[in-house]
Design a protein around this motif. Structure first.
Motif, PDB file in Angstrom:
ATOM      1  N   ASP A   1       0.850  -1.187   0.000  1.00 18.32           N
ATOM      2  CA  ASP A   1       0.000   0.000   0.000  1.00 18.32           C
ATOM      3  C   ASP A   1       0.884   1.233   0.000  1.00 18.32           C
ATOM      4  O   ASP A   1       1.876   1.324   0.718  1.00 18.32           O
ATOM      5  CB  ASP A   1      -0.984   0.016   1.170  1.00 18.32           C
ATOM      6  N   LEU A   2       0.491   2.172  -0.832  1.00 18.32           N
ATOM      7  CA  LEU A   2       1.274   3.393  -1.041  1.00 18.32           C
ATOM      8  C   LEU A   2       0.428   4.587  -0.652  1.00 18.32           C
ATOM      9  O   LEU A   2      -0.717   4.723  -1.093  1.00 18.32           O
ATOM     10  CB  LEU A   2       1.691   3.493  -2.508  1.00 18.32           C
ATOM     11  N   GLN A   3       0.993   5.456   0.185  1.00 22.18           N
ATOM     12  CA  GLN A   3       0.256   6.645   0.610  1.00 22.18           C
ATOM     13  C   GLN A   3       0.576   7.789  -0.337  1.00 22.18           C
ATOM     14  O   GLN A   3       1.621   8.416  -0.254  1.00 22.18           O
ATOM     15  CB  GLN A   3       0.599   7.026   2.050  1.00 22.18           C
ATOM     16  N   ARG A   4      -0.320   8.028  -1.247  1.00 26.19           N
ATOM     17  CA  ARG A   4      -0.150   9.128  -2.189  1.00 26.19           C
ATOM     18  C   ARG A   4      -0.758  10.400  -1.606  1.00 26.19           C
ATOM     19  O   ARG A   4      -1.446  10.383  -0.600  1.00 26.19           O
ATOM     20  CB  ARG A   4      -0.827   8.806  -3.515  1.00 26.19           C
ATOM     21  N   GLY A   5      -0.541  11.508  -2.307  1.00 28.02           N
ATOM     22  CA  GLY A   5      -1.172  12.756  -1.899  1.00 28.02           C
ATOM     23  C   GLY A   5      -0.161  13.796  -1.479  1.00 28.02           C
ATOM     24  O   GLY A   5       1.008  13.510  -1.237  1.00 28.02           O
ATOM     25  N   ARG A   6      -0.631  14.999  -1.356  1.00 27.78           N
ATOM     26  CA  ARG A   6       0.231  16.123  -1.005  1.00 27.78           C
ATOM     27  C   ARG A   6       0.450  16.174   0.507  1.00 27.78           C
ATOM     28  O   ARG A   6      -0.264  15.557   1.289  1.00 27.78           O
ATOM     29  CB  ARG A   6      -0.392  17.424  -1.501  1.00 27.78           C
ATOM     30  N   SER A   7       1.445  16.928   0.893  1.00 29.03           N
ATOM     31  CA  SER A   7       1.779  17.103   2.299  1.00 29.03           C
ATOM     32  C   SER A   7       1.672  18.577   2.665  1.00 29.03           C
ATOM     33  O   SER A   7       1.695  19.458   1.791  1.00 29.03           O
ATOM     34  CB  SER A   7       3.206  16.606   2.556  1.00 29.03           C
ATOM     35  N   ILE A   8       1.517  18.837   3.965  1.00 31.45           N
ATOM     36  CA  ILE A   8       1.504  20.222   4.438  1.00 31.45           C
ATOM     37  C   ILE A   8       2.761  20.958   3.978  1.00 31.45           C
ATOM     38  O   ILE A   8       2.728  22.153   3.674  1.00 31.45           O
ATOM     39  CB  ILE A   8       1.415  20.261   5.978  1.00 31.45           C
ATOM     40  N   THR A   9       3.855  20.255   3.907  1.00 33.13           N
ATOM     41  CA  THR A   9       5.120  20.897   3.518  1.00 33.13           C
ATOM     42  C   THR A   9       5.108  21.347   2.062  1.00 33.13           C
ATOM     43  O   THR A   9       6.000  22.085   1.641  1.00 33.13           O
ATOM     44  CB  THR A   9       6.301  19.941   3.753  1.00 33.13           C
ATOM     45  N   ASP A  10       4.107  20.889   1.281  1.00 32.71           N
ATOM     46  CA  ASP A  10       3.981  21.396  -0.085  1.00 32.71           C
ATOM     47  C   ASP A  10       3.513  22.842  -0.094  1.00 32.71           C
ATOM     48  O   ASP A  10       3.645  23.543  -1.096  1.00 32.71           O
ATOM     49  CB  ASP A  10       2.977  20.550  -0.877  1.00 32.71           C
ATOM     50  N   PHE A  11       2.945  23.277   1.035  1.00 27.94           N
ATOM     51  CA  PHE A  11       2.411  24.636   1.103  1.00 27.94           C
ATOM     52  C   PHE A  11       3.264  25.567   1.962  1.00 27.94           C
ATOM     53  O   PHE A  11       3.281  26.776   1.744  1.00 27.94           O
ATOM     54  CB  PHE A  11       0.987  24.606   1.685  1.00 27.94           C
ATOM     55  N   CYS A  12       3.917  25.019   2.969  1.00 24.37           N
ATOM     56  CA  CYS A  12       4.624  25.888   3.909  1.00 24.37           C
ATOM     57  C   CYS A  12       5.695  25.094   4.646  1.00 24.37           C
ATOM     58  O   CYS A  12       5.837  23.884   4.463  1.00 24.37           O
ATOM     59  CB  CYS A  12       3.637  26.483   4.913  1.00 24.37           C
ATOM     60  N   SER A  13       6.443  25.779   5.499  1.00 25.55           N
ATOM     61  CA  SER A  13       7.538  25.151   6.243  1.00 25.55           C
ATOM     62  C   SER A  13       7.022  24.587   7.561  1.00 25.55           C
ATOM     63  O   SER A  13       7.406  25.006   8.647  1.00 25.55           O
ATOM     64  CB  SER A  13       8.648  26.167   6.509  1.00 25.55           C
ATOM     65  N   TYR A  14       6.112  23.619   7.453  1.00 27.26           N
ATOM     66  CA  TYR A  14       5.461  23.033   8.615  1.00 27.26           C
ATOM     67  C   TYR A  14       6.430  22.164   9.405  1.00 27.26           C
ATOM     68  O   TYR A  14       7.189  21.379   8.846  1.00 27.26           O
ATOM     69  CB  TYR A  14       4.265  22.208   8.145  1.00 27.26           C
ATOM     70  N   SER A  15       6.395  22.294  10.738  1.00 23.59           N
ATOM     71  CA  SER A  15       7.215  21.463  11.614  1.00 23.59           C
ATOM     72  C   SER A  15       6.346  20.354  12.183  1.00 23.59           C
ATOM     73  O   SER A  15       5.425  20.621  12.949  1.00 23.59           O
ATOM     74  CB  SER A  15       7.804  22.297  12.754  1.00 23.59           C
ATOM     75  N   PRO A  16       6.603  19.092  11.819  1.00 23.08           N
ATOM     76  CA  PRO A  16       5.720  18.004  12.235  1.00 23.08           C
ATOM     77  C   PRO A  16       5.982  17.472  13.628  1.00 23.08           C
ATOM     78  O   PRO A  16       5.385  16.492  14.031  1.00 23.08           O
ATOM     79  CB  PRO A  16       6.027  16.927  11.191  1.00 23.08           C
ATOM     80  N   LYS A  17       6.883  18.074  14.391  1.00 26.29           N
ATOM     81  CA  LYS A  17       7.224  17.548  15.708  1.00 26.29           C
ATOM     82  C   LYS A  17       5.985  17.498  16.595  1.00 26.29           C
ATOM     83  O   LYS A  17       5.214  18.437  16.672  1.00 26.29           O
ATOM     84  CB  LYS A  17       8.306  18.397  16.362  1.00 26.29           C
ATOM     85  N   GLU A  18       5.839  16.375  17.296  1.00 32.55           N
ATOM     86  CA  GLU A  18       4.667  16.196  18.153  1.00 32.55           C
ATOM     87  C   GLU A  18       4.709  17.091  19.387  1.00 32.55           C
ATOM     88  O   GLU A  18       3.713  17.592  19.841  1.00 32.55           O
ATOM     89  CB  GLU A  18       4.570  14.728  18.578  1.00 32.55           C
ATOM     90  N   HIS A  19       5.884  17.265  19.953  1.00 36.62           N
ATOM     91  CA  HIS A  19       5.954  18.065  21.165  1.00 36.62           C
ATOM     92  C   HIS A  19       7.365  18.606  21.369  1.00 36.62           C
ATOM     93  O   HIS A  19       8.335  17.881  21.255  1.00 36.62           O
ATOM     94  CB  HIS A  19       5.572  17.225  22.387  1.00 36.62           C
ATOM     95  N   VAL A  20       7.455  19.881  21.632  1.00 33.70           N
ATOM     96  CA  VAL A  20       8.731  20.521  21.976  1.00 33.70           C
ATOM     97  C   VAL A  20       8.461  21.456  23.144  1.00 33.70           C
ATOM     98  O   VAL A  20       7.631  22.348  23.055  1.00 33.70           O
ATOM     99  CB  VAL A  20       9.306  21.327  20.795  1.00 33.70           C
ATOM    100  N   ASP A  21       9.147  21.243  24.257  1.00 32.03           N
ATOM    101  CA  ASP A  21       8.997  22.170  25.378  1.00 32.03           C
ATOM    102  C   ASP A  21       9.624  23.505  25.020  1.00 32.03           C
ATOM    103  O   ASP A  21      10.794  23.578  24.656  1.00 32.03           O
ATOM    104  CB  ASP A  21       9.682  21.612  26.632  1.00 32.03           C
ATOM    105  N   ILE A  22       8.834  24.561  25.134  1.00 33.07           N
ATOM    106  CA  ILE A  22       9.379  25.883  24.858  1.00 33.07           C
ATOM    107  C   ILE A  22      10.274  26.302  26.023  1.00 33.07           C
ATOM    108  O   ILE A  22       9.877  26.233  27.183  1.00 33.07           O
ATOM    109  CB  ILE A  22       8.251  26.914  24.671  1.00 33.07           C
ATOM    110  N   ILE A  23      11.449  26.733  25.697  1.00 33.06           N
ATOM    111  CA  ILE A  23      12.378  27.200  26.734  1.00 33.06           C
ATOM    112  C   ILE A  23      12.067  28.654  27.045  1.00 33.06           C
ATOM    113  O   ILE A  23      11.948  29.482  26.161  1.00 33.06           O
ATOM    114  CB  ILE A  23      13.836  27.056  26.263  1.00 33.06           C
TER     115      ILE A  23
END
Length: 614
Positions: free
Chosen positions: A589-611
């Motif tokens: 199975d192949l996941q086709r389709g566009r990604s958020i990164t096709d539109f902008c510089s999206y950061s996919p990180k689930e969680h980052v503690d802000i310092i």
């Protein structure tokens, strides 16, 4: 033999000599049409001393549904069946405005009485669900006790983005879908407006997007629904000035957000916000959105949830009330305590309630992720500190994992019941999150829980099954659909699969598939439910490996949802193709389709503690 060969030529000569008049042909066709109409069924809907656009709409919706469900299908004719039914719609101001009662006058006559136009509309929905409708006959059943909703905000939030069903479905399909939801008591329709994919309101793609949002809002208004928009706090267009953008790393930002602590950034956000409001009509409410996307970690904005977000929201509330003086402004709490690290967004918000600092909001939208529970534990534990109305934001789209809608219907009666039991005494209603139509069952469960909070989801599911699929086999089909829920689930960031019960579900539903009416068996609601059962059963037998049957099911789901190549990969089914590495008859199975990164510089990180920048 010679005479037989000559006969066609003889007839042709006669026709040429004495041509048939076109008016005669037309008259015969009209006579034939009149005869057929008389021979077939007939439902007459009468307005008794009541008028209004919503009542007219209710009448038209009922006529459409009767035509759909009594039309002969599959080559079967019902010319020998004829029935004449009268439905009377009227108003009684002594009833609750949204309430109704249904009284059977005879086998062929029934009356729906509403306290107002809305009550008549909802009563028509109940009449349809109680009735037995087939190409052979319509049998009426009444509900003479007055029925009225308990929760006043029975909404649904359509996340119109990423070229999902809500964004790409044909207009008539989307309009009919909103009509169907109105019959279940939905009275609030929300859409999301965001800018991160566009360069400005004049961009053709942005105009197309706004046209779709306004279509939904206008349709909702015509059905007597409130209209609501969600707006991401510091969202910016894709070409937003780099020197005005947010500071530090904010997880799940699109990358285009603006820092409101920068005076130029604040002015830009306010100007674009007002332009957006003026482009969206009509609007009764708006919800401010803090995170995912949204946020800035500069020294003046930090901590975002209790500082920058609040300051910006207050400015936006002033603009919103100036443009829509009677509108309501809700403060959203999505991802509170998630992006903020050790700083408690909820603690800060509760403190503001304690200090009476939130007189400028009309309420809050309380929601959670897996960090706080789906309905936030902070609200459950601190309701006495919140002196504003609370609306829920239950996710009915994604808890079973992705791609959302990519494996068919996702009924969740158990999960929705559990979350309802937590929230029902705290909320005035809510706006559950939906990415399309795969949550159709869940929408109905929510709407009817808001109508009657003490009702059980399994009872509501049975009503849905009886109306949409089969009255005769409602018990068995209801149990089978409920048994779909455990096969897929998302626990935190992990997906859990349990297909052990899936073959049995498929066995049950595939059997009852052959007992349904032609209309029900071929409806998209049944097909996406049956396909879910088929996909899960195949996965059970193949130990999770894709099969050709799974691929064919995915193909049909792609068509049911009207998707195209613009759709993001998170909302479209997988493609099942030959595996080039394994060779032979192996599939992948192949996941086709566009990604958020096709539109902008999206950061996919689930969680980052802000310092803390200080």
């Amino acid at each position: 033999m010679n005479l037989i060969l000559f006969l066609p030529l003889f007839v042709a000569l006669i026709i040429c000599r004495y041509p048939i008049d076109e008016k005669t042909i037309q008259g015969k066709n009209e006579a034939k049409k009149e005869i057929n109409t008389t021979d077939l069924h007939y439902v007459n809907i009468v307005l008794e001393n009541v008028e209004g656009d919503i009542v007219d709409r209710a009448k038209n919706i009922m006529q459409r549904i009767f035509e759909e469900r009594t039309e002969p299908m599959g080559g079967h004719s019902h010319d020998k069946y004829s029935f004449h039914k009268n439905i009377y719609l009227c108003k009684d101001s002594k009833l609750p405005f949204d309430g109704f009662k249904i009284e059977k006058l005879s086998d062929d006559e029934i009356r729906v009485t509403g306290g107002g136009e809305h009550g008549i509309l909802y009563g028509c929905g109940k009449l349809l669900r109680l009735a037995e409708i087939s190409p052979r006959n319509i049998i009426f059943h009444d509900s003479p006790e007055v029925s009225a909703p308990v929760k006043k905000d029975r909404g649904m939030y359509f996340c119109v983005h990423n070229y999902n069903f809500s964004q790409v479905a044909p207009e008539d399909v989307l309009i009919e879908y909103l009509e169907d939801l109105a019959l279940w008591g939905i009275n609030d329709c929300a859409v999301i407006y965001h800018k991160f994919q566009y360069t400005g309101l004049d961009q053709p793609e942005a105009k197309e997007y706004l046209t779709r949002l306004n279509l939904i809002l206008r349709t909702a208004e015509s059905l007597g629904m409130k209209t609501t928009v969600f707006i991401m706090a510091n969202d910016g267009f894709i070409n937003s000035p780099l020197d005005l953008r947010y500071k530090t790393e904010i997880p799940r930002n699109w990358g285009t957000e603006i820092c409101p602590s920068n005076p130029e950034g604040m002015e830009l956000l306010k100007r674009e916000f007002e332009e957006s409001l003026l482009a969206l009509k009509p609007l009764d409410q708006m919800v401010m959105w803090p995170y995912d996307s949204g946020g800035c970690g500069c020294e003046k904005c930090y901590p975002w949830g209790s500082n920058g977000y609040m300051l910006l929201s207050k400015e936006f509330s002033k603009i919103f009330h100036r443009v829509f003086p009677k509108g309501k402004f809700y403060l959203g709490t999505w991802f509170f305590d998630y992006n903020c690290g050790n700083i408690g967004d909820w603690d800060a918000l509760l403190k503001k309630f304690d200090n009476k600092e939130l007189d400028w909001i009309d309420g809050i939208l309380a929601d959670g992720t897996y960090v706080n529970g789906y309905f936030p534990k902070q609200v459950v534990e601190n309701k006495h500190r919140i002196d504003k109305p609370i609306i829920s934001f239950l996710d009915i789209s994604m808890p079973q994992g992705g791609p959302w809608g990519g494996f068919g219907s996702n009924p969740m009666p158990k999960h929705i019941q559990e979350q309802w039991n937590l929230s029902k005494d705290l909320i005035i209603g809510g706006l559950p999150y939906t990415e399309g139509i795969h949550e159709d069952i869940n929408k109905v469960l929510w709407a009817q829980l808001c109508w009657d909070p003490e009702r059980n989801t399994m009872d509501i599911l049975k009503e849905y099954v009886s109306y949409e699929f089969s009255r005769e086999h409602a018990n068995e089909i209801t149990k089978a659909i409920a048994a779909i829920e455990p096969s897929r689930w998302r626990v935190g960031k992990n997906r859990v699969y349990d297909f052990s019960g899936s073959p049995k579900v498929w066995e049950e539903l595939s059997y009852y598939d052959r007992t349904l009416s032609w209309y029900a068996r071929n409806s998209w609601r049944w097909r996406q439910t049956l396909l879910r059962a088929k996909i899960d059963a195949e996965m059970a037998l193949s130990n999770g490996e894709p099969t050709a049957e799974v691929g064919r099911a995915y193909d049909e789901l792609f068509r049911i949802n009207y998707l195209d190549d613009r759709a993001l990969k998170y909302i479209r089914p997988y493609d099942v193709i030959p595996d080039p590495e394994k060779g032979g008859k192996a599939l992948m199975d192949l996941q086709r389709g566009r990604s958020i990164t096709d539109f902008c510089s999206y950061s996919p990180k689930e969680h980052v503690d802000i310092i803390d920048p200080k």
